[in-house]
Design a protein around this motif. Sequence first.
Motif, short mmCIF file in Angstrom:
data_model
loop_
_atom_site.label_atom_id
_atom_site.label_comp_id
_atom_site.label_asym_id
_atom_site.label_seq_id
_atom_site.Cartn_x
_atom_site.Cartn_y
_atom_site.Cartn_z
N GLU A 7 0.86 -1.18 0.00
CA GLU A 7 0.00 0.00 0.00
C GLU A 7 0.89 1.23 0.00
OE1 GLU A 7 -3.81 0.19 2.22
OE2 GLU A 7 -2.76 1.76 3.33
N LEU A 8 0.55 2.18 -0.82
CA LEU A 8 1.28 3.44 -0.93
C LEU A 8 0.35 4.57 -0.50
CD1 LEU A 8 3.73 5.12 -2.07
CD2 LEU A 8 2.44 5.19 -4.20
N LYS A 50 -4.30 6.60 8.81
CA LYS A 50 -4.62 5.19 9.01
C LYS A 50 -4.42 4.75 10.47
CE LYS A 50 -3.82 0.79 6.82
NZ LYS A 50 -3.46 0.22 5.55
N VAL A 51 -3.58 5.45 11.21
CA VAL A 51 -3.32 5.09 12.61
C VAL A 51 -4.58 5.21 13.46
CG1 VAL A 51 -1.94 5.67 14.66
CG2 VAL A 51 -0.87 5.63 12.41
N TRP A 52 -5.54 6.03 13.03
CA TRP A 52 -6.80 6.15 13.77
C TRP A 52 -7.50 4.80 13.90
CZ3 TRP A 52 -7.95 10.25 16.57
CH2 TRP A 52 -7.43 11.50 16.21
N GLN A 53 -7.25 3.88 12.99
CA GLN A 53 -7.87 2.55 13.07
C GLN A 53 -7.42 1.82 14.34
OE1 GLN A 53 -7.02 0.54 9.36
NE2 GLN A 53 -8.10 2.11 8.18
N ASP A 92 -1.80 -2.65 -4.05
CA ASP A 92 -1.28 -3.38 -5.21
C ASP A 92 -2.38 -4.04 -6.04
OD1 ASP A 92 -1.81 -5.18 -3.18
OD2 ASP A 92 -0.08 -6.44 -3.60
N ALA A 93 -3.61 -4.07 -5.52
CA ALA A 93 -4.72 -4.61 -6.29
C ALA A 93 -5.35 -3.53 -7.18
CB ALA A 93 -5.77 -5.19 -5.35
N GLY A 94 -4.77 -2.33 -7.17
CA GLY A 94 -5.28 -1.25 -8.00
C GLY A 94 -6.34 -0.43 -7.31
#
Length: 107
Positions: A7-8, A50-53, A92-94
């Motif tokens: 993931e980018l 994303k850290v909020w998760q 990476d799955a688009g």
Amino acid sequence: FPALEIELSVLGDPEPLPCRSREELLARLRPGIDGLILRDGPAQATFLPKVWQQLPEPEDFLAALLMKAGLPPDHWSPTIRCARYEATSFNDAGGRRAAAADGGDRR
């Protein structure tokens, strides 16, 4: 490696978040949306939205970020500087995801 997932995250421009107190900063944070950059003297750290998760409560998010910067979790000083940013993630799955206010992903 079928279990490998890439993931980018593309970070938006940081927006200064001036706050006179810890309470003001906590009130202005947008869980699930804001990444946060924190600086106090030579100490600095950032958390992606994303850290909020993992840390959905603003107090926990800030305390962990302060510790990441090498500061005590209850630290506050008039020299703290904060900036917030949003991030868009690509996998990476688009797929493309932007942080959502509920801490999930917006597709």
